[in-house]
Design a protein around this motif. Sequence first.
Motif, PDB file in Angstrom:
ATOM      1  N   ALA A 167       9.726 -21.098 -10.659  1.00 41.33           N
ATOM      2  CA  ALA A 167       9.252 -20.314  -9.513  1.00 41.33           C
ATOM      3  C   ALA A 167       8.740 -18.966  -9.979  1.00 41.33           C
ATOM      4  CB  ALA A 167      10.368 -20.127  -8.488  1.00 41.33           C
ATOM      5  N   VAL A 168       7.791 -18.416  -9.206  1.00 46.82           N
ATOM      6  CA  VAL A 168       7.284 -17.056  -9.424  1.00 46.82           C
ATOM      7  C   VAL A 168       7.243 -16.379  -8.063  1.00 46.82           C
ATOM      8  CG1 VAL A 168       5.385 -15.610 -10.230  1.00 46.82           C
ATOM      9  CG2 VAL A 168       5.851 -17.798 -11.369  1.00 46.82           C
ATOM     10  N   ASN A 169       7.834 -15.208  -7.952  1.00 45.04           N
ATOM     11  CA  ASN A 169       7.767 -14.505  -6.678  1.00 45.04           C
ATOM     12  C   ASN A 169       7.493 -13.023  -6.899  1.00 45.04           C
ATOM     13  OD1 ASN A 169      10.787 -14.265  -7.424  1.00 45.04           O
ATOM     14  ND2 ASN A 169      10.603 -12.848  -5.720  1.00 45.04           N
ATOM     15  N   PHE A 170       6.804 -12.436  -5.928  1.00 47.43           N
ATOM     16  CA  PHE A 170       6.456 -11.026  -5.950  1.00 47.43           C
ATOM     17  C   PHE A 170       7.194 -10.329  -4.815  1.00 47.43           C
ATOM     18  CE2 PHE A 170       3.176 -12.973  -8.333  1.00 47.43           C
ATOM     19  CZ  PHE A 170       2.527 -12.017  -9.092  1.00 47.43           C
ATOM     20  N   GLN A 171       7.586  -9.095  -5.050  1.00 43.09           N
ATOM     21  CA  GLN A 171       8.184  -8.287  -3.996  1.00 43.09           C
ATOM     22  C   GLN A 171       7.789  -6.832  -4.210  1.00 43.09           C
ATOM     23  OE1 GLN A 171      12.196  -9.504  -5.343  1.00 43.09           O
ATOM     24  NE2 GLN A 171      12.718  -7.317  -5.302  1.00 43.09           N
ATOM     25  N   VAL A 172       7.782  -6.079  -3.120  1.00 41.63           N
ATOM     26  CA  VAL A 172       7.423  -4.664  -3.208  1.00 41.63           C
ATOM     27  C   VAL A 172       8.543  -3.906  -3.906  1.00 41.63           C
ATOM     28  CG1 VAL A 172       6.948  -2.577  -1.878  1.00 41.63           C
ATOM     29  CG2 VAL A 172       5.965  -4.753  -1.169  1.00 41.63           C
ATOM     30  N   ASP A 173       8.184  -3.011  -4.795  1.00 38.28           N
ATOM     31  CA  ASP A 173       9.165  -2.208  -5.512  1.00 38.28           C
ATOM     32  C   ASP A 173       9.545  -1.001  -4.659  1.00 38.28           C
ATOM     33  OD1 ASP A 173      10.785  -0.969  -7.301  1.00 38.28           O
ATOM     34  OD2 ASP A 173       9.216  -0.403  -8.711  1.00 38.28           O
ATOM     35  N   ASN A 174      10.764  -1.020  -4.128  1.00 36.39           N
ATOM     36  CA  ASN A 174      11.247   0.073  -3.294  1.00 36.39           C
ATOM     37  C   ASN A 174      12.267   0.948  -4.016  1.00 36.39           C
ATOM     38  OD1 ASN A 174       9.758  -0.772  -0.980  1.00 36.39           O
ATOM     39  ND2 ASN A 174      11.295  -2.356  -0.582  1.00 36.39           N
TER      40      ASN A 174
ATOM     41  N   LYS B  83       6.636  -4.323 -12.343  1.00 37.80           N
ATOM     42  CA  LYS B  83       7.825  -4.543 -13.164  1.00 37.80           C
ATOM     43  C   LYS B  83       7.994  -6.047 -13.315  1.00 37.80           C
ATOM     44  CE  LYS B  83      10.268  -0.366 -11.658  1.00 37.80           C
ATOM     45  NZ  LYS B  83      11.482   0.152 -10.955  1.00 37.80           N
ATOM     46  N   PHE B  84       8.147  -6.502 -14.558  1.00 33.49           N
ATOM     47  CA  PHE B  84       8.228  -7.939 -14.833  1.00 33.49           C
ATOM     48  C   PHE B  84       9.627  -8.314 -15.299  1.00 33.49           C
ATOM     49  CE2 PHE B  84       8.055 -11.461 -17.854  1.00 33.49           C
ATOM     50  CZ  PHE B  84       7.417 -12.435 -17.101  1.00 33.49           C
ATOM     51  N   TYR B  85      10.178  -9.395 -14.709  1.00 36.82           N
ATOM     52  CA  TYR B  85      11.490  -9.889 -15.099  1.00 36.82           C
ATOM     53  C   TYR B  85      11.421 -11.400 -15.321  1.00 36.82           C
ATOM     54  CZ  TYR B  85      13.176  -5.382 -13.403  1.00 36.82           C
ATOM     55  OH  TYR B  85      13.377  -4.035 -13.210  1.00 36.82           O
ATOM     56  N   LEU B  86      11.928 -11.828 -16.468  1.00 32.32           N
ATOM     57  CA  LEU B  86      12.015 -13.262 -16.785  1.00 32.32           C
ATOM     58  C   LEU B  86      13.455 -13.703 -16.557  1.00 32.32           C
ATOM     59  CD1 LEU B  86      10.118 -15.500 -17.904  1.00 32.32           C
ATOM     60  CD2 LEU B  86      11.098 -15.043 -20.142  1.00 32.32           C
ATOM     61  N   ARG B  87      13.639 -14.653 -15.652  1.00 30.52           N
ATOM     62  CA  ARG B  87      14.972 -15.127 -15.285  1.00 30.52           C
ATOM     63  C   ARG B  87      15.195 -16.513 -15.884  1.00 30.52           C
ATOM     64  NH1 ARG B  87      16.890 -10.320 -13.270  1.00 30.52           N
ATOM     65  NH2 ARG B  87      15.611  -9.554 -11.548  1.00 30.52           N
TER      66      ARG B  87
ATOM     67  N   LEU C 229       0.836  -1.206   0.000  1.00 34.98           N
ATOM     68  CA  LEU C 229       0.000   0.000   0.000  1.00 34.98           C
ATOM     69  C   LEU C 229       0.868   1.253   0.000  1.00 34.98           C
ATOM     70  CD1 LEU C 229      -3.050   0.731   0.123  1.00 34.98           C
ATOM     71  CD2 LEU C 229      -2.802   0.896   2.601  1.00 34.98           C
ATOM     72  N   ASP C 230       1.916   1.256   0.826  1.00 33.86           N
ATOM     73  CA  ASP C 230       2.791   2.419   0.913  1.00 33.86           C
ATOM     74  C   ASP C 230       3.559   2.662  -0.388  1.00 33.86           C
ATOM     75  OD1 ASP C 230       1.974   2.766   3.501  1.00 33.86           O
ATOM     76  OD2 ASP C 230       3.757   1.865   4.416  1.00 33.86           O
ATOM     77  N   SER C 231       3.778   1.602  -1.172  1.00 33.94           N
ATOM     78  CA  SER C 231       4.501   1.750  -2.437  1.00 33.94           C
ATOM     79  C   SER C 231       3.603   2.248  -3.565  1.00 33.94           C
ATOM     80  CB  SER C 231       5.130   0.410  -2.844  1.00 33.94           C
ATOM     81  OG  SER C 231       4.126  -0.505  -3.244  1.00 33.94           O
ATOM     82  N   GLY C 232       2.330   2.493  -3.267  1.00 26.73           N
ATOM     83  CA  GLY C 232       1.399   2.929  -4.305  1.00 26.73           C
ATOM     84  C   GLY C 232       0.991   1.791  -5.218  1.00 26.73           C
ATOM     85  N   LEU C 233       0.818   0.570  -4.641  1.00 29.48           N
ATOM     86  CA  LEU C 233       0.450  -0.642  -5.393  1.00 29.48           C
ATOM     87  C   LEU C 233       1.506  -0.957  -6.457  1.00 29.48           C
ATOM     88  CD1 LEU C 233      -3.376   0.018  -5.934  1.00 29.48           C
ATOM     89  CD2 LEU C 233      -2.233  -0.991  -3.962  1.00 29.48           C
ATOM     90  N   SER C 234       2.770  -0.839  -6.052  1.00 28.64           N
ATOM     91  CA  SER C 234       3.875  -1.071  -6.974  1.00 28.64           C
ATOM     92  C   SER C 234       4.636  -2.325  -6.555  1.00 28.64           C
ATOM     93  CB  SER C 234       4.820   0.137  -6.972  1.00 28.64           C
ATOM     94  OG  SER C 234       5.910  -0.068  -7.831  1.00 28.64           O
ATOM     95  N   ASP C 235       4.782  -3.292  -7.485  1.00 29.19           N
ATOM     96  CA  ASP C 235       5.487  -4.528  -7.150  1.00 29.19           C
ATOM     97  C   ASP C 235       6.404  -4.973  -8.288  1.00 29.19           C
ATOM     98  OD1 ASP C 235       3.810  -5.674  -9.071  1.00 29.19           O
ATOM     99  OD2 ASP C 235       2.462  -6.585  -7.615  1.00 29.19           O
ATOM    100  N   VAL C 236       7.235  -5.976  -7.977  1.00 29.17           N
ATOM    101  CA  VAL C 236       8.163  -6.568  -8.941  1.00 29.17           C
ATOM    102  C   VAL C 236       7.825  -8.049  -9.050  1.00 29.17           C
ATOM    103  CG1 VAL C 236      10.569  -7.077  -9.491  1.00 29.17           C
ATOM    104  CG2 VAL C 236       9.967  -4.917  -8.366  1.00 29.17           C
ATOM    105  N   ILE C 237       7.642  -8.529 -10.289  1.00 29.05           N
ATOM    106  CA  ILE C 237       7.298  -9.930 -10.528  1.00 29.05           C
ATOM    107  C   ILE C 237       8.492 -10.614 -11.182  1.00 29.05           C
ATOM    108  CG2 ILE C 237       5.658 -11.512 -11.618  1.00 29.05           C
ATOM    109  CD1 ILE C 237       3.721  -9.101 -11.846  1.00 29.05           C
TER     110      ILE C 237
END
Length: 220
Positions: free
Chosen positions: A128-135, A150-154, A108-116
């Motif tokens: 694997a798939v993981n989500f983290q807050v974009d700081n 933000k989406f990243y394919l590893r 919420l504090d990040s403005g609904l911003s995450d990294v996939i």
Amino acid sequence: MKYFVAHIILQIVLHYCVAIDYDGWLDIKIEHSLNCNTETFCSRGNISLKSIRSGTPVVDQILFTKHHIEEIKELASIDGFYSIRTLCSSPDNKEMEFLSSLKAKAFLDSGLSDVINVWVLPNGAVMAVNFQVDNSSQALSLSNNKIHSKFYLRYVEQAPVPDTASYIQKLEREREAREKGEVKDNRSFLAKYWMYIVPVAIFVMISGATNPEPAAQAAR
């Protein structure tokens, strides 16, 4: 053995490269646990890739309603988690399900911003798939209730697989050679018979300690 296992796990998780053997489309359905009525998870959006090698995604996600915001604020007030489920499918691999979660307050504090992050094996299977807050930037505004992802394919580099079959065959050949007497024992005398020498040496030492020589009589 523990070091070997840890080394293999570290290679699988941390080492990835741009090369991949497989190419094809990948579809990722994103579901979350907000405003789902009687269901545990409901749709949040979708990520589509026409080519895994190119890694260029088309991301389509919903706008949060006031009900979504109210629910996530309620989770944030109790320091709860925002839960996410992803369903990944491709032409040559069965659908895989992955669960992830974010701290509701941080999201919420990040403005609904995450990294996939999506981890893919060389054969195209999702590992694997993981989500983290974009700081990485300042908090975004919640004025439009839009999810910023933000989406990243590893690409995961598989660790080398031990050649167990060859090792077993080598042991079998050595066993057969020993049975036929073809293997010469080149060990030293001590290496061959230490189990006999050590007990004798200990016995001599103990005997010397329990039966000391009588002290010489003093001269008159």
